[in-house]
Design a protein around this motif. Structure first.
Motif, PDB file in Angstrom:
ATOM      1  N   LEU A  70      42.286  40.291  38.895  1.00  0.00           N
ATOM      2  CA  LEU A  70      42.475  40.360  37.456  1.00  0.00           C
ATOM      3  C   LEU A  70      41.693  41.568  36.964  1.00  0.00           C
ATOM      4  O   LEU A  70      40.475  41.635  37.167  1.00  0.00           O
ATOM      5  CB  LEU A  70      41.936  39.069  36.850  1.00  0.00           C
ATOM      6  CG  LEU A  70      42.423  38.633  35.508  1.00  0.00           C
ATOM      7  CD1 LEU A  70      42.542  37.131  35.474  1.00  0.00           C
ATOM      8  CD2 LEU A  70      41.450  39.091  34.462  1.00  0.00           C
ATOM      9  N   LEU A  71      42.360  42.536  36.430  1.00  0.00           N
ATOM     10  CA  LEU A  71      41.729  43.771  35.972  1.00  0.00           C
ATOM     11  C   LEU A  71      40.868  44.397  37.070  1.00  0.00           C
ATOM     12  O   LEU A  71      39.762  44.865  36.826  1.00  0.00           O
ATOM     13  CB  LEU A  71      40.890  43.517  34.715  1.00  0.00           C
ATOM     14  CG  LEU A  71      41.665  42.927  33.528  1.00  0.00           C
ATOM     15  CD1 LEU A  71      40.717  42.520  32.422  1.00  0.00           C
ATOM     16  CD2 LEU A  71      42.692  43.921  33.011  1.00  0.00           C
ATOM     17  N   GLY A  72      41.353  44.349  38.272  1.00  0.00           N
ATOM     18  CA  GLY A  72      40.667  44.998  39.385  1.00  0.00           C
ATOM     19  C   GLY A  72      39.543  44.192  39.995  1.00  0.00           C
ATOM     20  O   GLY A  72      38.889  44.656  40.933  1.00  0.00           O
ATOM     21  N   ARG A  73      39.285  43.010  39.466  1.00  0.00           N
ATOM     22  CA  ARG A  73      38.226  42.160  40.036  1.00  0.00           C
ATOM     23  C   ARG A  73      38.854  40.903  40.617  1.00  0.00           C
ATOM     24  O   ARG A  73      39.925  40.482  40.180  1.00  0.00           O
ATOM     25  CB  ARG A  73      37.223  41.729  38.953  1.00  0.00           C
ATOM     26  CG  ARG A  73      36.651  42.859  38.121  1.00  0.00           C
ATOM     27  CD  ARG A  73      35.524  43.506  38.858  1.00  0.00           C
ATOM     28  NE  ARG A  73      34.982  44.629  38.105  1.00  0.00           N
ATOM     29  CZ  ARG A  73      33.881  44.591  37.377  1.00  0.00           C
ATOM     30  NH1 ARG A  73      33.212  43.465  37.291  1.00  0.00           N
ATOM     31  NH2 ARG A  73      33.449  45.654  36.752  1.00  0.00           N
ATOM     32  N   ASP A  74      38.138  40.280  41.548  1.00  0.00           N
ATOM     33  CA  ASP A  74      38.598  38.989  42.060  1.00  0.00           C
ATOM     34  C   ASP A  74      38.688  38.001  40.900  1.00  0.00           C
ATOM     35  O   ASP A  74      37.772  37.916  40.077  1.00  0.00           O
ATOM     36  CB  ASP A  74      37.627  38.454  43.112  1.00  0.00           C
ATOM     37  CG  ASP A  74      37.747  39.227  44.424  1.00  0.00           C
ATOM     38  OD1 ASP A  74      38.864  39.701  44.714  1.00  0.00           O
ATOM     39  OD2 ASP A  74      36.732  39.369  45.117  1.00  0.00           O
ATOM     40  N   ALA A  75      39.789  37.254  40.869  1.00  0.00           N
ATOM     41  CA  ALA A  75      40.057  36.402  39.703  1.00  0.00           C
ATOM     42  C   ALA A  75      38.974  35.356  39.479  1.00  0.00           C
ATOM     43  O   ALA A  75      38.789  34.882  38.373  1.00  0.00           O
ATOM     44  CB  ALA A  75      41.418  35.728  39.850  1.00  0.00           C
ATOM     45  N   TRP A  76      38.271  34.954  40.542  1.00  0.00           N
ATOM     46  CA  TRP A  76      37.270  33.898  40.390  1.00  0.00           C
ATOM     47  C   TRP A  76      35.895  34.446  40.008  1.00  0.00           C
ATOM     48  O   TRP A  76      34.956  33.686  39.825  1.00  0.00           O
ATOM     49  CB  TRP A  76      37.157  33.049  41.653  1.00  0.00           C
ATOM     50  CG  TRP A  76      36.908  33.852  42.891  1.00  0.00           C
ATOM     51  CD1 TRP A  76      35.696  34.283  43.341  1.00  0.00           C
ATOM     52  CD2 TRP A  76      37.885  34.328  43.804  1.00  0.00           C
ATOM     53  NE1 TRP A  76      35.866  34.992  44.496  1.00  0.00           N
ATOM     54  CE2 TRP A  76      37.197  35.040  44.808  1.00  0.00           C
ATOM     55  CE3 TRP A  76      39.258  34.216  43.872  1.00  0.00           C
ATOM     56  CZ2 TRP A  76      37.858  35.645  45.864  1.00  0.00           C
ATOM     57  CZ3 TRP A  76      39.907  34.821  44.927  1.00  0.00           C
ATOM     58  CH2 TRP A  76      39.217  35.522  45.908  1.00  0.00           C
ATOM     59  N   SER A  77      35.794  35.782  39.883  1.00  0.00           N
ATOM     60  CA  SER A  77      34.485  36.332  39.516  1.00  0.00           C
ATOM     61  C   SER A  77      34.242  36.131  38.022  1.00  0.00           C
ATOM     62  O   SER A  77      35.168  36.089  37.219  1.00  0.00           O
ATOM     63  CB  SER A  77      34.431  37.820  39.851  1.00  0.00           C
ATOM     64  OG  SER A  77      35.311  38.531  39.009  1.00  0.00           O
ATOM     65  N   THR A  78      32.970  35.993  37.687  1.00  0.00           N
ATOM     66  CA  THR A  78      32.598  35.785  36.292  1.00  0.00           C
ATOM     67  C   THR A  78      33.059  36.954  35.429  1.00  0.00           C
ATOM     68  O   THR A  78      33.510  36.768  34.302  1.00  0.00           O
ATOM     69  CB  THR A  78      31.065  35.634  36.194  1.00  0.00           C
ATOM     70  OG1 THR A  78      30.673  34.592  37.067  1.00  0.00           O
ATOM     71  CG2 THR A  78      30.632  35.290  34.798  1.00  0.00           C
ATOM     72  N   GLU A  79      32.974  38.172  35.976  1.00  0.00           N
ATOM     73  CA  GLU A  79      33.353  39.365  35.201  1.00  0.00           C
ATOM     74  C   GLU A  79      34.827  39.305  34.831  1.00  0.00           C
ATOM     75  O   GLU A  79      35.215  39.644  33.711  1.00  0.00           O
ATOM     76  CB  GLU A  79      33.074  40.642  36.001  1.00  0.00           C
ATOM     77  CG  GLU A  79      31.614  40.912  36.282  1.00  0.00           C
ATOM     78  CD  GLU A  79      31.084  40.106  37.464  1.00  0.00           C
ATOM     79  OE1 GLU A  79      31.897  39.462  38.155  1.00  0.00           O
ATOM     80  OE2 GLU A  79      29.853  40.092  37.673  1.00  0.00           O
ATOM     81  N   ALA A  80      35.649  38.885  35.794  1.00  0.00           N
ATOM     82  CA  ALA A  80      37.089  38.816  35.517  1.00  0.00           C
ATOM     83  C   ALA A  80      37.398  37.732  34.486  1.00  0.00           C
ATOM     84  O   ALA A  80      38.213  37.935  33.584  1.00  0.00           O
ATOM     85  CB  ALA A  80      37.849  38.549  36.809  1.00  0.00           C
ATOM     86  N   LYS A  81      36.714  36.595  34.616  1.00  0.00           N
ATOM     87  CA  LYS A  81      37.018  35.478  33.724  1.00  0.00           C
ATOM     88  C   LYS A  81      36.693  35.796  32.280  1.00  0.00           C
ATOM     89  O   LYS A  81      37.248  35.188  31.367  1.00  0.00           O
ATOM     90  CB  LYS A  81      36.229  34.239  34.163  1.00  0.00           C
ATOM     91  CG  LYS A  81      36.759  33.587  35.425  1.00  0.00           C
ATOM     92  CD  LYS A  81      35.885  32.411  35.788  1.00  0.00           C
ATOM     93  CE  LYS A  81      36.241  31.824  37.135  1.00  0.00           C
ATOM     94  NZ  LYS A  81      35.267  30.820  37.553  1.00  0.00           N
ATOM     95  N   ARG A  82      35.800  36.718  32.069  1.00  0.00           N
ATOM     96  CA  ARG A  82      35.446  37.066  30.692  1.00  0.00           C
ATOM     97  C   ARG A  82      36.565  37.793  29.962  1.00  0.00           C
ATOM     98  O   ARG A  82      36.551  37.903  28.748  1.00  0.00           O
ATOM     99  CB  ARG A  82      34.185  37.911  30.682  1.00  0.00           C
ATOM    100  CG  ARG A  82      32.992  37.093  31.062  1.00  0.00           C
ATOM    101  CD  ARG A  82      31.728  37.793  30.779  1.00  0.00           C
ATOM    102  NE  ARG A  82      30.658  36.811  30.688  1.00  0.00           N
ATOM    103  CZ  ARG A  82      29.405  37.128  30.477  1.00  0.00           C
ATOM    104  NH1 ARG A  82      29.060  38.374  30.318  1.00  0.00           N
ATOM    105  NH2 ARG A  82      28.484  36.199  30.408  1.00  0.00           N
ATOM    106  N   HIS A  83      37.517  38.297  30.726  1.00  0.00           N
ATOM    107  CA  HIS A  83      38.652  38.996  30.115  1.00  0.00           C
ATOM    108  C   HIS A  83      39.884  38.112  30.093  1.00  0.00           C
ATOM    109  O   HIS A  83      40.982  38.584  29.867  1.00  0.00           O
ATOM    110  CB  HIS A  83      38.948  40.283  30.894  1.00  0.00           C
ATOM    111  CG  HIS A  83      37.782  41.212  30.907  1.00  0.00           C
ATOM    112  ND1 HIS A  83      37.559  42.130  29.914  1.00  0.00           N
ATOM    113  CD2 HIS A  83      36.750  41.321  31.764  1.00  0.00           C
ATOM    114  CE1 HIS A  83      36.442  42.778  30.183  1.00  0.00           C
ATOM    115  NE2 HIS A  83      35.932  42.307  31.292  1.00  0.00           N
ATOM    116  N   LEU A  84      39.655  36.856  30.366  1.00  0.00           N
ATOM    117  CA  LEU A  84      40.768  35.928  30.527  1.00  0.00           C
ATOM    118  C   LEU A  84      40.721  34.846  29.459  1.00  0.00           C
ATOM    119  O   LEU A  84      39.680  34.266  29.195  1.00  0.00           O
ATOM    120  CB  LEU A  84      40.650  35.274  31.919  1.00  0.00           C
ATOM    121  CG  LEU A  84      41.594  34.129  32.210  1.00  0.00           C
ATOM    122  CD1 LEU A  84      42.985  34.664  32.494  1.00  0.00           C
ATOM    123  CD2 LEU A  84      41.100  33.331  33.395  1.00  0.00           C
TER     124      LEU A  84
END
Lengths: 314, 293
Positions: A70-84
């Motif tokens: 997700l946006l270049g990060r693993d979907a389960w990472s906290t960083e990705a989840k913040r954009h979700l």
């Protein structure tokens, strides 16, 4: 947040050969697709794997094989989840909690301060038209109001990617229209919206692309028109009405484009391949035949038929 | 369509880390607990005990004749003596019983419901790792425990110093603060992790309360019976609640019975092992959740 948010049409969600097992059962089978900004409809029957895609994309579960980004990060990472923003199909939460507090809580889980959460929650509640009902506990909400509150919490932190799992379930027709307008608006804003449904007809007008899942496999991807064009070369079911059905059936059965003919009351049901060629021949026949062709009705057109066809593939 | 043209604007403010986000979990959990009227009955019991001690301190400091008699039974200085007169230790242990009952009935509200309704998966779809979620939940238990035990104990400490008008009291007995906090920390770690583990597996109030009571109360009865019948005092280690008290008392340096000092390291070892086991079970539950079995 902006440092990660892409500024172009590049893929924002990537499924790369994703397989997901539930014990011995395969939930998703080597599925690959990318989602650009705009509305994408994820379509499939119950048990087709829609919720698995949603859970994988929202980082709730990890793939058994392959990768989800997700946006270049693993979907389960906290960083990705913040954009979700995730609007789940389940809606049993803290039933005593007022809707407003629920939305604020979800914003705070994303790392916002209480003040920021208040501001963002009010903005989202206004967007789903729930400001004046947000003080009520969740248990008092109708199904439609619950959907709106779930949507508000998904939108509130202004995410770049939105996953909406059956967001129209239980919503009355008027509410559906409003929500559909909202989804279209979100897509126009440049957000990547993945909307799962088993009622494609309702949302096909706003879909930039459609993903069709059948028994855990991605069987079609593209615009609805692209999928239909692809289907042109596939068997199509037509209903013909003429004043003499049996002569018509006799004539059609000899054509190489016709796979089967069935006389059913006043109608002749014809399964054809290479529909374009069939239509040309039929026009010619209708002009010359002694009987009159009254009506031609393709039974397989429309999104539901696309799905039905795909679902029946071996 | 370019995002700027399309009116999309992300949030420009600074986001805080997931450890901070976990505080929202703590706050929400506490709000859920305080919404349950039945739990207020137990909280009221704790408050009543606090008011009793508050009155005792007032009487012992302001009414000399009554005070002398009271101080024969209880004092409020740093180290307990052989007669177990330390008021702070007694208060914390009594409040600990209230907390034990409170947690038995609050386990479902604190964490069980999240797992029963699969809400936890939804929360973890936000900017939280399971570790942060568990941290938030444990913190809620710790805050609840501190509200019933440590906070009122420290208020009593302040009260005693104020009423005696001896300003050196606080400095001379400053170890009371660390002793109380240490004791409460032991309870928070052991009881908190145990409760979270039970909550994730059993979900509902009745099974949690029954298992909780069996582990902390019935184990004491079994341990006592075995000790009496065999004469082997190591059976006392089966009593988990006693183990918590023995380890907690280490912070007060207080062991009224010789065997307590002997058993204290073993009790600590058992509690450490139990906590590690519960942490592993918790982790296993979260892994299962991710596998969505």
């Amino acid at each position: 947040m902006n440092d990660l948010a892409p500024r172009d049409d590049s893929a924002q969600v990537v499924f790369d050969r994703v397989t997901r097992f539930y014990g011995p059962v395969i939930g998703l089978n080597e599925v690959s697709f990318t989602l650009p900004p705009g509305v994408t409809v994820l379509f499939g029957a119950n048990g087709a794997g829609k919720s698995t895609v949603m859970r994988l994309a929202s980082g709730q579960i990890r793939p058994s094989l392959g990768r989800v980004q997700l946006l270049g990060r693993d979907a389960w990472s906290t960083e990705a989840k913040r954009h979700l923003g995730y609007c789940p199909d389940v809606d049993r939460f803290y039933e005593e909690m007022p809707g407003r507090d629920f939305v604020r809580l979800m914003v705070r889980l994303q790392g916002y301060s209480p003040r920021q959460a208040r501001h963002l929650a009010e903005e989202a509640l206004a967007r789903v038209d729930m400001v004046h009902r947000a003080h009520r506990p969740l248990r008092t909400y109708s199904q439609g109001m619950r959907q709106r509150i779930k949507l508000a919490q998904a939108l509130a932190h202004r995410p770049q990617v939105l996953l909406l799992d059956e967001p129209l379930a239980g919503v009355d027709p008027g509410g559906r229209h409003t929500l559909l307008e909202l989804f279209a608006q979100l897509g126009d804003e440049g957000r990547c919206v993945l909307l799962s449904t088993h009622m494609l007809r309702e949302v096909e007008s706003l879909a930039r692309q459609v993903l069709v899942l059948v028994q855990g496999r991605l069987v079609a991807q593209g615009t609805l028109e692209q999928i239909r064009q692809w289907l042109d070369d596939q068997p199509l079911l037509l209903a013909l009405e003429a004043d003499q059905q049996r002569p018509l059936a006799r004539e059609l059965i000899g054509w190489e484009e016709v796979l089967s003919v069935q006389v059913e009351g006043p109608r002749v049901l014809v399964r054809v391949q290479q529909a374009g060629s069939f239509y040309q021949k039929l026009n010619h026949l209708a002009a010359q035949a002694p009987w009159q062709l009254r009506r031609l009705e393709p039974l397989d057109v429309g999104a539901d038929a696309v799905f039905r066809y795909l679902n029946q593939r071996p | 369509m370019p995002i700027d043209v399309a009116r999309y604007h992300g949030w420009n403010g600074t986001l805080r880390g997931p450890w901070y986000s976990a505080l929202a979990v703590t706050r929400t959990t506490l709000r859920q607990v305080f919404r349950r009227k039945v739990l207020w009955v137990l909280l009221a019991l704790g408050l009543f005990n606090f008011l009793l001690y508050f009155a005792l301190i007032y009487a012992s400091t302001q009414l000399p004749r009554v005070g002398d008699r009271l101080l024969e039974r209880m004092d409020f200085v740093v180290r307990p003596d052989a007669q177990q007169r330390n008021g702070y230790l007694r208060f914390v242990e009594q409040q600990g019983l209230v907390v034990m009952m409170l947690l038995a009935f609050a386990g479902s509200v604190i964490i069980g419901a999240d797992f029963r309704q699969r809400g936890v998966a939804f929360y973890l779809a936000h900017g939280l790792h399971p570790v942060h979620y568990l941290w938030g939940k444990w913190l809620a238990v710790a805050v609840l425990l501190a509200l019933v035990t440590a906070l009122p104990a420290l208020v009593l400490f302040v009260e005693y110093g104020l009423f005696t008008t001896d300003w050196d009291y606080w400095w001379q007995n400053r170890a009371v603060v660390s002793s109380v906090l240490g004791y409460v920390l032991v309870m928070a770690v052991v009881l908190g992790v145990l409760l979270l583990a039970l909550g994730t597996w059993l979900h509902k109030t009745v099974p949690i309360a029954i298992t909780w009571t069996s582990l902390l109360v019935l184990s004491g009865a079994v341990a006592g019976q075995l000790t009496r019948s065999t004469g082997n005092r190591y059976w006392l280690l089966l009593n988990l609640w006693r183990n918590v008290r023995v380890v907690g008392r280490w912070f007060f340096g207080y062991y009224p019975r010789p065997e307590d000092r002997l058993l204290a390291p073993w009790a600590a070892l058992i509690l450490g092992g139990l906590t590690a086991l519960c942490a592993a079970l918790l982790w296993w539950q979260l892994v299962r959740l991710r596998r969505w079995d």
